[in-house]
Design a protein around this motif. Structure first.
Motif, mmCIF file in Angstrom:
data_model
loop_
_atom_site.group_PDB
_atom_site.id
_atom_site.type_symbol
_atom_site.label_atom_id
_atom_site.label_comp_id
_atom_site.label_asym_id
_atom_site.label_seq_id
_atom_site.Cartn_x
_atom_site.Cartn_y
_atom_site.Cartn_z
ATOM 1 N N LYS A 132 43.478 31.675 25.696
ATOM 2 C CA LYS A 132 44.034 30.355 25.386
ATOM 3 C C LYS A 132 44.245 29.643 26.710
ATOM 4 O O LYS A 132 44.765 30.252 27.645
ATOM 5 C CB LYS A 132 45.375 30.521 24.657
ATOM 6 N N PRO A 133 43.873 28.375 26.807
ATOM 7 C CA PRO A 133 43.977 27.692 28.103
ATOM 8 C C PRO A 133 45.379 27.828 28.704
ATOM 9 O O PRO A 133 45.519 28.074 29.909
ATOM 10 C CB PRO A 133 43.654 26.239 27.772
ATOM 11 N N GLU A 134 46.413 27.775 27.852
ATOM 12 C CA GLU A 134 47.773 27.847 28.409
ATOM 13 C C GLU A 134 48.117 29.245 28.926
ATOM 14 O O GLU A 134 49.108 29.409 29.627
ATOM 15 C CB GLU A 134 48.805 27.338 27.396
ATOM 16 N N ASP A 135 47.330 30.248 28.567
ATOM 17 C CA ASP A 135 47.601 31.617 29.042
ATOM 18 C C ASP A 135 46.657 32.036 30.174
ATOM 19 O O ASP A 135 46.759 33.147 30.704
ATOM 20 C CB ASP A 135 47.441 32.629 27.897
ATOM 21 N N GLU A 136 45.719 31.146 30.522
ATOM 22 C CA GLU A 136 44.663 31.509 31.473
ATOM 23 C C GLU A 136 45.231 31.964 32.821
ATOM 24 O O GLU A 136 44.723 32.916 33.427
ATOM 25 C CB GLU A 136 43.748 30.295 31.657
ATOM 26 N N ALA A 137 46.303 31.286 33.271
ATOM 27 C CA ALA A 137 46.867 31.596 34.596
ATOM 28 C C ALA A 137 47.364 33.036 34.664
ATOM 29 O O ALA A 137 47.387 33.645 35.734
ATOM 30 C CB ALA A 137 47.997 30.624 34.908
ATOM 31 N N LEU A 138 47.716 33.623 33.496
ATOM 32 C CA LEU A 138 48.235 34.995 33.490
ATOM 33 C C LEU A 138 47.180 36.012 33.941
ATOM 34 O O LEU A 138 47.513 37.132 34.301
ATOM 35 C CB LEU A 138 48.745 35.376 32.093
ATOM 36 N N LEU A 139 45.921 35.610 33.914
ATOM 37 C CA LEU A 139 44.858 36.518 34.370
ATOM 38 C C LEU A 139 45.061 36.900 35.834
ATOM 39 O O LEU A 139 44.562 37.929 36.296
ATOM 40 C CB LEU A 139 43.485 35.860 34.207
ATOM 41 N N ASP A 140 45.802 36.067 36.584
ATOM 42 C CA ASP A 140 46.033 36.355 37.996
ATOM 43 C C ASP A 140 47.167 37.358 38.204
ATOM 44 O O ASP A 140 47.413 37.790 39.319
ATOM 45 C CB ASP A 140 46.365 35.044 38.745
ATOM 46 N N GLN A 145 34.444 33.705 33.618
ATOM 47 C CA GLN A 145 33.780 34.902 33.089
ATOM 48 C C GLN A 145 33.852 36.035 34.118
ATOM 49 O O GLN A 145 34.111 37.189 33.781
ATOM 50 C CB GLN A 145 32.335 34.583 32.702
ATOM 51 N N ASN A 146 33.642 35.686 35.395
ATOM 52 C CA ASN A 146 33.738 36.681 36.469
ATOM 53 C C ASN A 146 35.131 37.301 36.517
ATOM 54 O O ASN A 146 35.277 38.513 36.644
ATOM 55 C CB ASN A 146 33.493 36.005 37.826
ATOM 56 N N LYS A 147 36.114 36.447 36.404
ATOM 57 C CA LYS A 147 37.501 36.903 36.424
ATOM 58 C C LYS A 147 37.743 37.886 35.275
ATOM 59 O O LYS A 147 38.387 38.917 35.433
ATOM 60 C CB LYS A 147 38.414 35.681 36.251
ATOM 61 N N MET A 148 37.195 37.542 34.132
ATOM 62 C CA MET A 148 37.345 38.394 32.950
ATOM 63 C C MET A 148 36.704 39.760 33.205
ATOM 64 O O MET A 148 37.288 40.798 32.895
ATOM 65 C CB MET A 148 36.689 37.669 31.766
ATOM 66 N N PHE A 149 35.504 39.756 33.772
ATOM 67 C CA PHE A 149 34.843 41.038 34.050
ATOM 68 C C PHE A 149 35.675 41.875 35.022
ATOM 69 O O PHE A 149 35.783 43.093 34.872
ATOM 70 C CB PHE A 149 33.434 40.815 34.590
ATOM 71 N N THR A 199 38.894 41.805 35.348
ATOM 72 C CA THR A 199 40.029 42.306 34.573
ATOM 73 C C THR A 199 39.633 43.559 33.797
ATOM 74 O O THR A 199 40.404 44.481 33.624
ATOM 75 C CB THR A 199 40.493 41.206 33.595
ATOM 76 N N LEU A 200 38.379 43.573 33.322
ATOM 77 C CA LEU A 200 37.902 44.709 32.526
ATOM 78 C C LEU A 200 37.401 45.848 33.411
ATOM 79 O O LEU A 200 36.839 46.818 32.918
ATOM 80 C CB LEU A 200 36.789 44.256 31.585
ATOM 81 N N GLY A 201 37.595 45.695 34.724
ATOM 82 C CA GLY A 201 37.263 46.773 35.642
ATOM 83 C C GLY A 201 35.806 46.813 36.077
ATOM 84 O O GLY A 201 35.340 47.838 36.584
ATOM 85 N N PHE A 202 35.072 45.729 35.899
ATOM 86 C CA PHE A 202 33.684 45.686 36.368
ATOM 87 C C PHE A 202 33.652 45.224 37.822
ATOM 88 O O PHE A 202 34.322 44.251 38.163
ATOM 89 C CB PHE A 202 32.856 44.676 35.570
ATOM 90 N N THR A 203 32.872 45.890 38.648
ATOM 91 C CA THR A 203 32.608 45.339 39.982
ATOM 92 C C THR A 203 31.612 44.204 39.804
ATOM 93 O O THR A 203 30.971 44.103 38.747
ATOM 94 C CB THR A 203 31.955 46.402 40.889
ATOM 95 N N ASP A 204 31.435 43.377 40.853
ATOM 96 C CA ASP A 204 30.449 42.285 40.769
ATOM 97 C C ASP A 204 29.067 42.839 40.435
ATOM 98 O O ASP A 204 28.344 42.283 39.604
ATOM 99 C CB ASP A 204 30.371 41.530 42.105
ATOM 100 N N GLU A 205 28.725 43.962 41.101
ATOM 101 C CA GLU A 205 27.378 44.528 40.898
ATOM 102 C C GLU A 205 27.204 44.986 39.452
ATOM 103 O O GLU A 205 26.178 44.743 38.830
ATOM 104 C CB GLU A 205 27.137 45.747 41.820
ATOM 105 N N LYS A 206 28.223 45.662 38.964
ATOM 106 C CA LYS A 206 28.143 46.204 37.611
ATOM 107 C C LYS A 206 28.030 45.056 36.582
ATOM 108 O O LYS A 206 27.218 45.106 35.663
ATOM 109 C CB LYS A 206 29.415 47.032 37.332
ATOM 110 N N ALA A 207 28.840 44.024 36.797
ATOM 111 C CA ALA A 207 28.807 42.875 35.886
ATOM 112 C C ALA A 207 27.427 42.230 35.950
ATOM 113 O O ALA A 207 26.841 41.869 34.920
ATOM 114 C CB ALA A 207 29.885 41.869 36.256
ATOM 115 N N GLN A 208 26.904 42.124 37.152
ATOM 116 C CA GLN A 208 25.580 41.524 37.352
ATOM 117 C C GLN A 208 24.528 42.356 36.624
ATOM 118 O O GLN A 208 23.662 41.825 35.925
ATOM 119 C CB GLN A 208 25.299 41.455 38.863
ATOM 120 N N GLU A 209 24.628 43.676 36.785
ATOM 121 C CA GLU A 209 23.640 44.576 36.185
ATOM 122 C C GLU A 209 23.690 44.485 34.651
ATOM 123 O O GLU A 209 22.657 44.431 33.992
ATOM 124 C CB GLU A 209 23.979 45.989 36.656
ATOM 125 N N GLN A 210 24.901 44.461 34.110
ATOM 126 C CA GLN A 210 25.043 44.472 32.656
ATOM 127 C C GLN A 210 24.776 43.118 32.009
ATOM 128 O O GLN A 210 24.129 43.028 30.989
ATOM 129 C CB GLN A 210 26.481 44.866 32.272
#
Ligand code: ASP
Length: 586
Positions: A452-460, A495-499, A501-512
């Motif tokens: 939810k846009p109002e909860d987005e900041a909590l990702l940090d 989307q990167n931030k989300m990945f 959060t889910l424990g993906f490295t940049d490389e892993k997210a890129q690969e998947q």
């Protein structure tokens, strides 16, 4: 011409006509001078009739050779029946046969092909093609067909395009387990069968298709239950330039259309409930709201009276069963047993009877005075004659246990009538779900779901991740989740931030997910979607619990097709071609 009419078609108005029918012999009744044959096809049953002195004796002899499920053709004249059968659409006529042709003989079927069969589940699965000849099973598939057509027409009217997406795709081990397919041309590499067309439908939005749908097979390698199959069908949809409200309206519209056309039922706006309230008041993210018995939390009225179980519990919560104060010891013991079953897992259950004379009787009378119990009853809004059940412990676990008890009471009291439909939107699901085993967060819906846009900041703030709400919604009917979806992330940074959060490295997210992320850099429109579980929707409309009855060739609980014998080993040659060496543990 094999037939002039079907076996469900002829009426009294056709009397006198010369016709030809073809179908299966349901049964032959031989009374010596009279022979009747029930001839069946998909459309119904027509009675064939032969009589000494009127029919050719050779014909009567021939009729006596027909066994059950023989395929025959019969020519003759339509005549009015002497004893009519008002329960059959063709019950006013019969066919006086002038000629038979045997089209194909049949072995004796392993079970009776009638509405109520004598065949057990396994046998009927093994001979599914015979089971499918039975009315109730055929009717289920007719309903499914009709619903598919209604869905297609409705979505077509609303400008949705049906577009096919591939079945052989890249494996992305997020969500359930993938079924995989080895590639001969690329040894050591595998395709996966799609768990859903999620990424492809999002790509179609990037491609500008704006509104997509597909009635599509999905594959998930999960443990099976009555309402799960390894391959199942979704009505998969995606839309661009929409907000949550647009999506809910569109698919609520589709559900209403189906209710109206199939069931003749009309609904006002479907109620909506946040996930938080669903859990708090029903202990389930798919509450059955055909009946009440909402949870009532009791911490403030039961704690501090010396009953340590309640005093030490995070949550004390209960339900009130109206008019059940006369429940017997045996019934109460039965319910205690029920909540203690490992599948439910409660330590025990407290009951409070509000007797019709205004007195109280409870399993905790030692600790609570009638005045204390009166306060409890007031919390529930209970009246004399009601019965309250109370569970306690860890908040979430207790709610889930109480949900099981609530549904059981709903069953016992006949409050879960399959002819009553109670649709509901559950909204504002949590974005992330903590997994104890792997000690990480998983996306509750999928990694492309937007917060939810109002909860987005909590990702940090990792300490707040469990509190982030998603723009995700489920459509629930009678306690069954029939569909779900979300607003998608269309921004690469988020989307990167989300990945992460889910424990993906940049490389892993890129690969998947590189191809989807790449696409998002070329002007991804805001988009959102939803998928209905089509088999479930059909079983719900058909008033049955099992989705198996609505699939022509389903698998059994071990994931096997007992008719064809799959899965099965493949030859050494096939394995060699794929360069696969087996390393079986058992
Ligand atoms: N792909 C999702 C699912 O299979 C549905 C959706 O988000 O549209 O549950």
């Amino acid at each position: 011409m094999y037939r002039t009419h079907t076996c469900g078609e002829l009426r009294l108005a056709d009397a006198g006509k010369e016709v030809t029918l073809a179908g299966w012999v349901q049964r032959v009744r031989d009374k010596g001078s009279l022979v009747w044959i029930d001839l069946r096809d998909r459309y119904g049953i027509t009675q064939l009739f032969l009589q000494d002195g009127v029919s050719d004796p050779k014909l009567m002899e021939q009729a006596r050779t027909f066994g059950r499920e023989y395929v025959i053709q019969a020519k003759g004249t339509v005549i009015e029946r002497e004893s009519k059968n008002p329960n059959m659409p063709t019950g006013e006529i019969e066919l006086r046969v002038s000629e038979f042709k045997l089209l194909n003989a049949s072995k004796v079927p392993p079970f009776t092909i009638e509405d109520v069969s004598d065949g057990g589940d396994d046998l009927r699965m093994k001979y599914r093609y015979l089971d499918l000849r039975r009315n109730p099973v055929r009717k289920n598939l007719e309903l499914r067909h009709r619903m598919a057509i209604l869905v297609r027409n409705y979505l077509n009217e609303k400008n949705f395009l049906e577009i096919e997406t591939p079945f052989m795709i890249k494996s992305t081990p997020e969500g359930a387990r993938d079924f995989v397919v080895p590639s001969r041309m690329n040894p050591g590499e595998f395709y996966a069968l799609p768990q859903s067309p999620q990424q492809y439908k999002q790509l179609l939005m990037v491609a500008g298709f704006d509104r997509y749908f597909q009635i599509v097979r999905c594959f998930r390698d999960e443990d099976l239950r009555a309402d799960r199959q390894p391959e199942f069908t979704q009505i998969d949809c995606e839309m661009s330039f929409v907000e949550q409200e647009d999506v809910l309206q569109t698919f609520e519209g589709l559900a209403k259309h189906l209710f109206k056309e199939v069931k003749g039922l009309e609904f006002g706006q479907f109620p909506r409930m946040t996930w938080h309230d669903a859990m708090k008041y029903y202990g389930s993210d798919k509450p059955d709201i055909r009946f009440g018995m909402k949870f009532v939390e009791l911490n403030d009225v039961v704690k501090g009276k010396g009953f340590s179980l309640f005093d030490n519990a995070e949550l004390v919560v209960g339900i009130c069963a109206e008019g059940c104060s006369e429940y017997t010891r045996k019934q109460l013991d039965g319910l205690t047993e029920f909540v203690k079953r490992p599948q439910v897992g409660a330590g025990g259950m407290v009951y409070v009877k509000y007797n019709t004379d205004g007195t109280f009787k409870s399993s905790v009378d030692k600790f609570y005075t009638p005045d204390d119990l009166k306060l409890v009853a007031e919390k529930f809004g209970a009246k004399p004659g009601d019965l309250m059940f109370i569970l306690c412990g860890d908040a979430m676990k207790t709610r889930v246990q109480l949900n099981a008890l609530r549904l059981e009471m709903g069953n016992q009291l006949g409050l879960r009538n399959p002819d009553v439909y109670a649709p509901l939107w559950v909204i504002d699901f949590p974005l992330l779900e903590w997994d104890e085993e792997t000690q990480r967060y998983y996306a509750m819906h999928h990694p492309f779901t937007a917060p939810k846009p109002e909860d987005e900041a909590l990702l940090d703030d990792p300490s707040k991740w469990g509190e982030i709400r998603a723009n995700a919604y489920d459509i629930v009917m009678n306690g069954v989740e029939v569909g779900g979806g979300s607003i998608r992330i269309h921004d690469r940074v988020l989307q990167n931030k989300m990945f992460h959060t889910l424990g993906f490295t940049d490389e892993k997210a890129q690969e998947q997910f590189g191809f989807l992320m790449g696409a998002f850099e070329y002007g991804a429109p805001p988009h959102a979607g939803l998928a209905f579980g089509f088999d479930r929707l059909c079983s719900l409309f058909g008033g049955a619990d099992s989705i198996r009855d609505f699939i022509a060739f389903p698998k059994n609980n071990a994931g096997r097709d007992v008719m064809s014998g799959s899965p099965s080993p493949i030859s050494q040659e096939q394995l060699d071609e794929l360069q696969i060496a087996l390393n079986l543990k058992s």
